[in-house]
Design an enzyme around this catalytic site. Structure first.
Site, PDB file in Angstrom:
ATOM      1  N   ASP A 101       0.996  -5.358   8.283  1.00 20.72           N
ATOM      2  CA  ASP A 101      -0.126  -4.452   8.086  1.00 20.72           C
ATOM      3  C   ASP A 101      -1.377  -5.304   7.863  1.00 20.72           C
ATOM      4  OD1 ASP A 101      -2.074  -2.760   7.000  1.00 20.72           O
ATOM      5  OD2 ASP A 101      -0.576  -1.440   6.085  1.00 20.72           O
TER       6      ASP A 101
ATOM      7  N   PHE B  48       0.852  -1.194   0.000  1.00 19.34           N
ATOM      8  CA  PHE B  48       0.000   0.000   0.000  1.00 19.34           C
ATOM      9  C   PHE B  48       0.895   1.254   0.000  1.00 19.34           C
ATOM     10  CE2 PHE B  48      -2.968   3.051   1.859  1.00 19.34           C
ATOM     11  CZ  PHE B  48      -4.140   2.739   1.173  1.00 19.34           C
TER      12      PHE B  48
ATOM     13  N   ARG C 131     -12.186  -3.453  -8.296  1.00 16.84           N
ATOM     14  CA  ARG C 131     -11.992  -4.249  -7.091  1.00 16.84           C
ATOM     15  C   ARG C 131     -13.348  -4.469  -6.457  1.00 16.84           C
ATOM     16  NH1 ARG C 131      -8.170  -2.068  -2.272  1.00 16.84           N
ATOM     17  NH2 ARG C 131      -9.975  -0.727  -2.132  1.00 16.84           N
TER      18      ARG C 131
ATOM     19  N   TYR D 165     -11.655   1.155   9.828  1.00 17.95           N
ATOM     20  CA  TYR D 165     -12.811   1.647   9.061  1.00 17.95           C
ATOM     21  C   TYR D 165     -13.148   0.737   7.893  1.00 17.95           C
ATOM     22  CZ  TYR D 165      -8.835   3.769   6.608  1.00 17.95           C
ATOM     23  OH  TYR D 165      -7.627   3.983   5.989  1.00 17.95           O
ATOM     24  N   LYS D 166     -12.360  -0.334   7.688  1.00 16.88           N
ATOM     25  CA  LYS D 166     -12.648  -1.266   6.594  1.00 16.88           C
ATOM     26  C   LYS D 166     -13.584  -2.348   7.128  1.00 16.88           C
ATOM     27  CE  LYS D 166      -8.621   0.242   4.092  1.00 16.88           C
ATOM     28  NZ  LYS D 166      -7.171   0.172   3.948  1.00 16.88           N
TER      29      LYS D 166
HETATM   30  C1  LIG Z   1      -6.333   1.275   3.978  1.00 17.32           C
HETATM   31  C2  LIG Z   1      -4.900   0.954   4.207  1.00 17.32           C
HETATM   32  C3  LIG Z   1      -4.064   1.847   4.890  1.00 17.32           C
HETATM   33  C4  LIG Z   1      -4.604   3.183   5.306  1.00 17.32           C
HETATM   34  O1  LIG Z   1      -3.836   3.953   6.134  1.00 17.32           O
HETATM   35  P1  LIG Z   1      -4.495   5.254   6.805  1.00 17.32           P
HETATM   36  O2  LIG Z   1      -3.439   5.851   7.591  1.00 17.32           O
HETATM   37  O3  LIG Z   1      -5.691   4.785   7.588  1.00 17.32           O
HETATM   38  O4  LIG Z   1      -4.991   6.129   5.701  1.00 17.32           O
HETATM   39  C5  LIG Z   1      -2.760   1.461   5.134  1.00 17.32           C
HETATM   40  N1  LIG Z   1      -2.293   0.253   4.722  1.00 17.32           N
HETATM   41  C6  LIG Z   1      -3.088  -0.620   4.037  1.00 17.32           C
HETATM   42  C7  LIG Z   1      -2.554  -1.948   3.606  1.00 17.32           C
HETATM   43  C8  LIG Z   1      -4.401  -0.292   3.749  1.00 17.32           C
HETATM   44  O5  LIG Z   1      -5.174  -1.138   3.078  1.00 17.32           O
END
Ligand SMILES: *Cc1c(COP(=O)(O)O)cnc(C)c1O
Length: 394
Positions: free
Chosen positions: A196, A119, A368, A221-222
């Site tokens: 992560d 990410f 997706r 939030y996911k």
């Molecule tokens: C959604 C996501 C993030 C998001 O990071 P934020 O700091 O909440 O914006 C980070 N890593 C992965 C793998 C994600 O899917």
């Protein structure tokens, strides 16, 4: 009988706020839907807790919420015993803090390992810290339709590695990494791994304690339905806690915040991950989703997630002959979303969104489809894929 008729979790859908204009929500992996219970909880919190208790609330439980909600999450979804999970800042900020802490715990080692398809925020934070510290980034090149295999990780993580930063579920392909295998191999050469869990927390069970994981982060939030920008969590293995110091030395992560004394000393335990005043309002909604997952069991959530992604793949292969599957076909190697590539997908997105079919788009040309098992029905998946098929130019 339809698949929804035989789905033991079908009734859970009614627990979520429904908007009649959304006919197929296929992006619960980016932002989960709100639970009706959360609407109630937030209102009650504002009126009774904030409104009624005011400043007294801090001493009546608020200060411990990052830890108590963390413990619940650890028990329900992460395989973590109490005292190792804390709700804190955004994922990005927690990644920063944990990377810095991990590097300080591995002095003399010169490399950070990360994959090219991780990410963006993970990669950007690693790039910034590596530049700061004069460390080398060892990039793992991956097949974008797959992910970081144990073989790729083993080749990259060596005695020079301080830390590897890897995702449990690849955000694009949905590839599910072998957390236990990779962690064990890294530990054997003295390297740390920061996992992560953004795309797995709340939908794919993990056994962080049993797998020997030292460090992990994830967002809420996911699949944990905490709402836009809800605070993320960090897992810090108990045996590592006294060895790690995070760099944002704020008063609420210190040993005795209310003495207002001279000199920072980190709090014992996982509380040391905190910096400033914790986001008490922001961590309310996720409590309802954690409770719901607890009531049905994370294994049942995973079982439905597999059934939904299998169904989506089956339908896509049948109805979208021009699309290329850019996700693992084996459910054991797949998280809760699939990505399909087609050059026309980008142009379909505005029409789909207008019609209330909501997947998301990932460059260069991937649609997706994210399935959030407690709020997504099989009928919804079918409606969405049929609409995509109908709109695709022939
Ligand atoms: C959604 C996501 C993030 C998001 O990071 P934020 O700091 O909440 O914006 C980070 N890593 C992965 C793998 C994600 O899917």
């Amino acid at each position: 009988m339809s698949r929804d008729d035989t789905d033991p979790l079908a009734d859970c859908r009614d627990l979520f706020v429904a908007d009649p204009t959304v006919v197929a929500y296929l992006d619960g992996n980016s932002l989960g839907r709100p639970l009706k219970a959360s609407v109630q909880r937030v209102e009650t919190f504002l009126r009774e807790q904030w409104g009624g208790r005011l400043i007294r609330g801090w001493e009546e439980g608020w200060l411990d919420l990052p830890l108590t909600v963390g413990d619940e999450l650890g028990r329900v979804g992460l395989g973590a015993a109490p005292g190792q999970v804390v709700i804190g800042d955004s994922t990005t900020v927690l990644i920063y803090k944990l990377i810095r802490a991990a590097l300080d715990a591995r002095p003399g080692r010169t490399e950070i390992v990360i994959d090219r398809d991780n990410f963006p925020t993970d990669r950007y934070v690693v790039e910034g810290i590596a530049a700061d510290r004069g460390l080398t980034i060892r990039w793992i090149d991956v097949d974008a339709a797959f992910g970081v295999t144990a073989e790729l990780a083993a080749a990259a993580i060596t005695e020079n590695t301080a830390l590897a930063v890897l995702s449990h579920v690849a955000y694009r392909s949905g590839y599910l990494a072998d957390v236990e295998g990779i962690t064990t191999a890294a530990r054997a050469v003295g390297a740390l791994v920061l996992w992560d869990l953004c795309h797995s927390a709340g939908v794919i069970p993990t056994e962080l304690d049993a797998w020997g994981v030292d460090l992990a982060v994830g967002c809420t939030y996911k699949y944990l339905n905490g709402g836009p920008g809800s605070p993320a969590f960090a897992y810090l293995r108990e045996s590592q806690q006294s060895l790690l110091r995070q760099p944002i030395q704020g008063w609420l992560g210190s040993a005795r915040p209310f003495e207002m004394g001279q000199g920072y000393e980190p709090a014992p335990g996982v509380r040391r991950m905190l910096s400033g005043t914790p986001p008490i309002v922001g961590l309310q909604p996720m409590r309802d989703m954690i409770a719901l997952i607890d009531s049905v069991g994370i294994e049942a959530v995973r079982a439905k997630s597999i059934a939904l992604t299998e169904f989506a793949l089956e339908l896509s292969l049948e109805l979208l002959p021009g699309a290329v599957v850019a996700s693992p076909l084996d459910a054991a190697q797949r998280g809760s979303h699939i990505t399909l590539d087609h050059p026309a997908f980008e142009s379909l997105m505005p029409i789909l969104w207008r019609r209330g079919v909501i997947p998301d788009f990932r460059r260069p040309n991937g649609i997706r489809l994210g399935m959030s098992p407690l709020s997504t029905s099989f009928a919804e998946v079918e409606l969405g894929i049929r609409m995509i098929a109908e709109l695709l130019p022939r």
